[in-house]
Design a protein around this motif. Structure first.
Motif, PDB file in Angstrom:
ATOM      1  N   ASN A   1       0.790  -1.229   0.000  1.00 52.33           N
ATOM      2  CA  ASN A   1       0.000   0.000   0.000  1.00 52.33           C
ATOM      3  C   ASN A   1       0.818   1.273   0.000  1.00 52.33           C
ATOM      4  OD1 ASN A   1      -1.869  -1.985   0.383  1.00 52.33           O
ATOM      5  ND2 ASN A   1      -2.961  -0.961   2.025  1.00 52.33           N
TER       6      ASN A   1
ATOM      7  N   LEU B   1      -6.707  14.493  -3.280  1.00 49.73           N
ATOM      8  CA  LEU B   1      -7.964  13.753  -3.203  1.00 49.73           C
ATOM      9  C   LEU B   1      -7.831  12.273  -3.520  1.00 49.73           C
ATOM     10  CD1 LEU B   1     -10.623  16.274  -4.573  1.00 49.73           C
ATOM     11  CD2 LEU B   1      -9.950  15.760  -2.230  1.00 49.73           C
ATOM     12  N   ASP B   2      -6.609  11.753  -3.521  1.00 45.59           N
ATOM     13  CA  ASP B   2      -6.453  10.321  -3.738  1.00 45.59           C
ATOM     14  C   ASP B   2      -6.535   9.635  -2.386  1.00 45.59           C
ATOM     15  OD1 ASP B   2      -3.744   8.160  -4.851  1.00 45.59           O
ATOM     16  OD2 ASP B   2      -5.915   7.839  -4.712  1.00 45.59           O
ATOM     17  N   PHE B   3      -7.792   9.397  -1.952  1.00 49.27           N
ATOM     18  CA  PHE B   3      -8.005   8.829  -0.637  1.00 49.27           C
ATOM     19  C   PHE B   3      -8.430   7.374  -0.746  1.00 49.27           C
ATOM     20  CE2 PHE B   3      -7.640  12.011   2.616  1.00 49.27           C
ATOM     21  CZ  PHE B   3      -7.640  13.203   1.900  1.00 49.27           C
ATOM     22  N   PRO B   4      -7.971   6.539   0.178  1.00 44.92           N
ATOM     23  CA  PRO B   4      -8.510   5.166   0.225  1.00 44.92           C
ATOM     24  C   PRO B   4      -9.895   5.206   0.867  1.00 44.92           C
ATOM     25  CG  PRO B   4      -7.022   5.516   2.041  1.00 44.92           C
ATOM     26  CD  PRO B   4      -7.027   6.796   1.255  1.00 44.92           C
ATOM     27  N   GLU B   5     -10.551   4.086   0.898  1.00 44.82           N
ATOM     28  CA  GLU B   5     -11.859   4.041   1.527  1.00 44.82           C
ATOM     29  C   GLU B   5     -11.729   4.377   3.007  1.00 44.82           C
ATOM     30  OE1 GLU B   5     -14.105   0.550   0.667  1.00 44.82           O
ATOM     31  OE2 GLU B   5     -15.504   0.979   2.306  1.00 44.82           O
ATOM     32  N   GLN B   6     -12.560   5.286   3.459  1.00 47.96           N
ATOM     33  CA  GLN B   6     -12.413   5.834   4.812  1.00 47.96           C
ATOM     34  C   GLN B   6     -13.132   4.969   5.843  1.00 47.96           C
ATOM     35  OE1 GLN B   6     -10.638   9.199   5.335  1.00 47.96           O
ATOM     36  NE2 GLN B   6      -9.842   8.024   3.619  1.00 47.96           N
ATOM     37  N   THR B   7     -12.672   3.724   5.933  1.00 48.78           N
ATOM     38  CA  THR B   7     -13.306   2.783   6.874  1.00 48.78           C
ATOM     39  C   THR B   7     -13.062   3.232   8.305  1.00 48.78           C
ATOM     40  OG1 THR B   7     -12.334   1.194   5.359  1.00 48.78           O
ATOM     41  CG2 THR B   7     -13.577   0.315   7.221  1.00 48.78           C
ATOM     42  N   HIS B   8     -14.097   3.193   9.106  1.00 52.72           N
ATOM     43  CA  HIS B   8     -13.938   3.576  10.505  1.00 52.72           C
ATOM     44  C   HIS B   8     -13.735   2.384  11.429  1.00 52.72           C
ATOM     45  CE1 HIS B   8     -14.679   7.942  10.561  1.00 52.72           C
ATOM     46  NE2 HIS B   8     -15.227   7.673   9.397  1.00 52.72           N
ATOM     47  N   GLY B   9     -14.168   1.218  10.970  1.00 54.64           N
ATOM     48  CA  GLY B   9     -14.017   0.070  11.863  1.00 54.64           C
ATOM     49  C   GLY B   9     -14.954  -1.033  11.438  1.00 54.64           C
ATOM     50  N   ASN B  10     -14.925  -2.093  12.208  1.00 60.80           N
ATOM     51  CA  ASN B  10     -15.794  -3.230  11.902  1.00 60.80           C
ATOM     52  C   ASN B  10     -15.991  -3.969  13.216  1.00 60.80           C
ATOM     53  OD1 ASN B  10     -16.641  -5.903  11.335  1.00 60.80           O
ATOM     54  ND2 ASN B  10     -15.897  -5.679   9.237  1.00 60.80           N
TER      55      ASN B  10
END
Lengths: 672, 432
Positions: B78, B86-95
């Protein structure tokens, strides 16, 4: 999101005082000379002083480490006599724990907590200064044992009784140890109360506890650990001191005392202490990894709760340092089990950092290298720690170099590397220029090689049966090769530290020709990046109103209808300008310094001559009295007469309309 | 501005580091001359411990590979050198499911390890009731094999009681112990293949008794008698080291366990229970000494006889030799609490706290180091033997300022205090 459109009408900083309001005492004024640092109550200056002093003691402790490693490089060396070796290894441990890593973490805590929560200073600024001056007095006092105490303490940093008593440790070294740590302990205790109150009471509007950055959370848990752990070591040290100086019998087996009493007291402090050491680094990398993964921390609430869990569970494992001391098989079993389970919340953190990186866009700045290195190195240390939790196995491992390997991996590989990551990350905010990145990466690699070469072989040595705390070893036991490797590694670590210091000075010199990095050189996430670099004296022009976690990030970016990230402002647009004026800042004071100086005098008095205690006591008591008497805040500071319009009474705010005042929450810091 | 990044170097260097650590751990099992090696168990209890540790180490190794390998792979996969706008990965907060899973799974693994730990812990702390037959002065005693271990700065004392079953309650102050059948120091003799209980304490600070090949360690704590045990697979010499910091000679406080066949152990018991051999020509001197409380040897051609007299003049206030200045001497109770019992000094293959070999490889007496020890103990080992006053007790052997002739006489006398151990034991004690 209110931004001040025009500069305020009032001058910031302090004007010349036309008259002395109370006739006798005034507060000193803020300035830039060395005396102003002595009287500063600014959390940023205090943080910097902690950091610089901590680095000095890193070198002291590091020299002690090099002496140890040089002695152990070859079997049966006489480079250091056994007595001197014992003093040096004791002081190495004491210096590194109490005079390096705790104050360096305190440096970050002091500098960053107010900024991260949107405050202008801590709750009790003079108390904050007091903590620093008391700490450094204790540090100097402790080390003065080399000069006036007949040598360093020689009982080990853990100083078990009865060996710590006057019969077996007759020199004054242990007295300096006890009193020095008592003094330094006051500093951390006072500071913990200060920071807890700050975090609980002074957060910006909208910043609920669950919108605080993870670093602030980890530092908050650390302060609670300090608040409860320090009294325990304080008691232990008082009992030891009274045994040595006043012939009490708390630890005297002849009188029927159980030497285990010391061990219990020490480790009830000592185990939470190691979480005090590591949680700040955990917090630091929890800021850095999301920044350089370009995504939020994975599992924010789990990061917070696991930190709290570690804080709680850390109180239930202390006797794993005592598995072979004879506490009885049932106690051993209980602590063995509790020690195994404390690995679970720590594992959760490591997995959350990994998950933050997973799918992220990783930019390996020096800070990110150190942060990721922290994760790896702490994992190694944590895994060896799990093997220690097995009490039967620990009967082979304890008191060997396998333990030395474990704690150096977690403290150095985990703690120090995390703090180095923090240094590279926040350097521009603190000093207004970046640390050179190319040299930073070299620093990182030298550190990694050095740390692994020094402490990796110690696992082998310990499992091969090399005891700890031995000044030498014999030829025939097979310890020679890896000891030599570890010594070479230690010198490599020394080179890495020297290189870091070189980088610090050289970067500062080069910065003259470089542009200012701006408020947010890293495209980061929390509020300290929303203000200029270096941080203005008053921190925030206007106290921000917080609407989410990662508040600063959300002032730069938002999500469109397709859930893509779009920019809503550049850092330069969204950041505060730093030209806010009319901010009341807490006034400086010399009394914390004066109070602090009295304490080592009392210490010398206990050891040498009780009249010194009287002198020190008078100084301290006098300082407390004067502290209470000095004006709370010079009403003329910050602006002259007439600035409030026809304001005969500055405290009468009924005619304030028309005066430009900062909007938002209460903008003047408390002053205590 | 560099276009390529160092991350590739990053990851390969990091894996190299990890490899070094793993290699080191692997090498732990391969060293020669690793007499204190904890990974080469030579007793049942040490094997139990090793049997618990090995699988957990394997689990730890797997976790290490997963986590550090994971770090490496994610870093490699990665990494970017610069951020594009603005080249952002998916802004996952958690699971939450994942969080629960990776809290529960480690907890379950820990629980399994905990079960194994409980089993081994109970076994390690359990002692079996044992009865071992030993002939003591012509009578067969049923000895529950127990050795009383007393640590002090900076040597270990071992006491054997054959006639009664000794427990912690019988012992009291380690400076005032009931008279034992055998008192020796630095080397503990045991019958091989038997479980030996130890009852451990200290006369001064905390020490720790550790024979890695035979079991883990147990602290010797003043004011307390700690139960422990060890056993051994085979006859042989097993090395140990004090493992709790105990002052200036902590590194030089060692000991060995000499495991013997039943026959050899019986022979050892018989020999140790004899009083010391009296050199030829000194019999009258000793008889007079024991009867009158004082005696004079007069001129003697026997170096050993002169050495015996020198011992009485210089050493007998701290050291005891059974048959010379022991319990029946002048009606006074004299016990070597402050210094090792020397009755059968030459039957032990180490001296000065288990750190110097009594014999050279060829079986001759190690005259050089023995003389050096008597001449100036502080050269050989740190002592605090001078009276420092202010209640600071002297510990360790003092420098008595003896002349060369006296020293060589003493060495000659010490050599008679055998019997000399077997060549095999002498050879097994050599570590350099």
């Amino acid at each position: 999101m209110a931004i001040i459109e025009e500069p305020l009408a009032l001058e910031s900083g302090q004007a010349d005082i036309a008259e002395r309001p109370l006739g006798v005492m005034t507060r000193p004024q803020e300035g830039n000379g060395w005396r102003d640092w002595l009287s500063s109550v600014d959390h940023k200056r205090i943080g910097i002083m902690y950091g610089v002093a901590a680095m000095f003691f890193f070198i002291v402790g590091g020299i002690e480490a090099l002496l140890i490693r040089t002695q152990l490089a070859f079997p049966e060396q006489g480079f250091l006599s056994p007595q001197l070796y014992n003093e040096i290894y004791t002081m190495h441990g004491v210096t590194m724990v109490f005079l390096f890593i705790m104050p360096l973490a305190a440096a970050f805590a002091n500098y960053l907590i107010p900024l991260q929560i949107g405050a202008r200073d801590v709750a009790f600024p003079r108390l904050n200064a007091l903590s620093f001056w008391i700490w450094i007095s204790g540090a100097i006092f402790l080390n003065s044992s080399w000069l006036v105490g007949g040598g360093g303490a020689d009982c080990g940093w853990f100083c078990y009784s009865p060996n710590s008593g006057v019969i077996f440790s007759p020199s004054h070294g242990v007295d300096f140890y006890a009193i020095g740590l008592l003094i330094a302990g006051i500093a951390s205790l006072v500071s913990s109360v200060n920071l807890i109150v700050t975090v609980l009471n002074m957060r910006a509007p909208g910043m609920t506890l669950f919108r605080m950055p993870v670093l602030t959370w980890m530092l908050l848990v650390t302060q609670f650990l300090l608040a409860f752990a320090l009294p325990v070591i304080t008691v232990a040290l008082f009992l030891l001191l009274f045994d040595r100086v006043f012939d009490s019998q708390f630890f005297d087996p002849e009188a029927g005392a159980d030497p285990l009493l010391w061990q219990h007291l020490f480790w009830i402090f000592g185990h939470p202490e190691v979480y005090i050491i590591i949680l700040p680094s955990f917090g630091i990398i929890s800021e850095i990894i999301p920044t350089f993964s370009r995504k939020p921390i994975f599992g924010y609430s789990f990061m917070v709760f696991s930190g709290i869990a570690i804080g709680f569970m850390g109180w239930g494992v202390w006797a794993h340092h005592m598995f072979v001391s004879g506490i009885g098989p049932i106690s051993v079993l209980a602590f063995s089990l509790s020690t195994m389970f404390i690995a679970v919340p720590t594992g959760v953190k490591i997995l959350n950092w990994l998950a933050t990186m997973w799918g992220g866009k990783l930019r390996f700045t020096t800070a990110m290298l150190f942060a990721v290195g922290t994760v790896g190195m702490f994992t190694i240390g944590g895994l060896s720690g799990v093997t220690h939790a097995l009490a039967p196995a620990d009967t082979q491992q304890t008191d060997t170099y396998y333990i030395v390997a474990h704690f150096h991996y977690v403290i150095f590989g985990g703690g120090v590397m995390g703090l180095m990551a923090g240094a590279y990350f926040w350097w521009p905010k603190i000093f207004g220029h970046m640390l050179n990145e190319a040299r930073g990466k070299i620093h990182f690699w030298i550190s990694m090689v050095g740390l692994n070469l020094t402490f990796g072989p110690m696992h082998v040595l310990g499992l091969q049966g090399m005891s700890r705390r031995i000044d030498t070893y014999s030829e025939g036991f097979g310890f020679a090769f890896w000891n030599l490797m570890a010594t070479i590694g230690a010198y490599i670590i020394a080179i890495s530290v020297a290189y870091f210091i070189y980088n610090a000075f050289r970067s500062r010199k080069e910065a003259v020709d470089l542009p200012n990095p701006g408020p947010d050189p890293w495209d980061a996430r929390s509020l300290e990046w929303s203000i200029p670099s270096p941080t203005p004296a008053h921190n925030f022009d206007e106290i921000p109103t917080v609407e989410s976690q990662d508040e600063w990030w959300h002032r730069k970016y938002a999500f469109d209808e397709n859930n893509n990230v779009i920019r809503i402002a550049t850092p330069e647009e969204a950041a505060q300008k730093g030209d806010g004026e009319g901010v009341h800042l807490p006034s400086p004071s010399f009394w914390p310094l004066v109070l602090a100086v009295g304490l080592p005098l009392i210490g010398y008095g206990i050891i040498f001559n009780l009249w010194l205690c009287v002198l020190g006591g008078l100084l301290t008591a006098g300082a407390i009295y004067s502290w209470a008497l000095e004006p709370v805040d010079d009403p003329n500071a910050g602006h002259g007469h007439g600035d409030h319009g026809d304001d005969d009474d500055p405290d009468d705010h009924s005619d304030d309309e028309g005066d430009a005042v900062a909007v938002g929450a209460d903008d003047s810091a408390g002053d205590a | 501005m560099r276009k390529h990044n160092v991350s590739e170097v990053t990851t390969s260097r990091r894996s190299l580091t990890g490899l070094v650590v793993l290699l080191g751990l692997a090498l732990a099992g391969c060293a020669e001359d690793a007499e204190l090696d904890t990974l080469k168990p030579q007793s049942d209890v040490a094997r139990d411990i090793d049997g618990l540790l090995d699988p957990v180490m394997a689990v730890a190794g797997v976790v290490f590979v997963i986590i550090c390998g994971g770090v490496l792979l994610i870093s490699l996969k990665n990494r970017v050198s610069e951020y594009e706008e603005l080249d952002f990965p998916e802004q996952t907060h958690g699971n939450n499911t994942l969080e629960v899973a990776w809290t529960a799974v480690p907890a379950i693994i820990m629980a399994l390890i905990a079960v194994a730990t409980v089993v081994v812990h109970l076994s390690v702390n359990d002692t079996e009731a044992n009865a071992y037959s030993v002939d003591v002065a012509g009578e067969t005693e049923s000895w529950e094999p127990v050795v009383v271990v007393v640590g002090q700065q900076w040597w270990w004392e071992y006491r054997y009681y054959f006639s009664e079953d000794i427990t912690e309650d019988d012992l009291g102050d380690p400076r005032d112990l009931p008279p034992a059948d055998i008192v020796t120091s630095g080397q503990m003799a045991i019958p091989a293949g038997e479980e030996i209980e130890l009852i451990i304490s200290s006369r001064d600070v905390i020490h720790s008794h550790w024979i890695p090949a035979l079991n883990g360690k147990r602290d010797a704590r003043p004011g307390f008698w700690a139960p422990w045990k060890l056993d051994s697979d085979e006859p042989g010499v097993y090395f140990g080291q004090c493992t709790e910091f105990c002052g200036v000679s902590h590194s030089r406080m060692r000991m060995q366990v000499v495991a013997m066949t039943d026959a050899d152990f019986q022979e050892w018991v018989d020999q140790q229970m004899q009083p010391a051999a009296i050199p030829a020509g000194a019999e009258d001197y000793v008889a007079e000494l024991r009867a009158e409380g004082t005696a004079s040897l007069g001129d003697s051609d026997s170096s050993a006889a002169r050495g015996l007299e020198a011992f009485v003049s210089n050493c007998s206030s701290c050291h005891l030799i059974n048959g010379v200045n022991d319990l029946t001497y002048n009606g006074a109770t004299v016990e070597s609490g402050s210094a090792p019992d020397l009755t059968h000094f030459a039957s032990r293959t180490t001296f000065a706290g288990g750190i110097y070999n009594t014999y050279n490889r060829d079986g001759s007496l190690n005259r050089d180091e023995l003389s050096a020890w008597i001449r100036d103990p502080n050269e050989m080992k740190g002592n605090v033997a001078d009276n420092l006053g202010d209640g600071v007790a002297p510990r360790g052997m003092p420098n008595l300022g003896l002349g060369e002739r006296t020293i060589s006489d003493l060495v000659a006398y010490l050599e008679t205090l055998g019997p000399k151990p077997s060549d095999e034991v002498i050879a097994q004690t050599e570590v350099d």
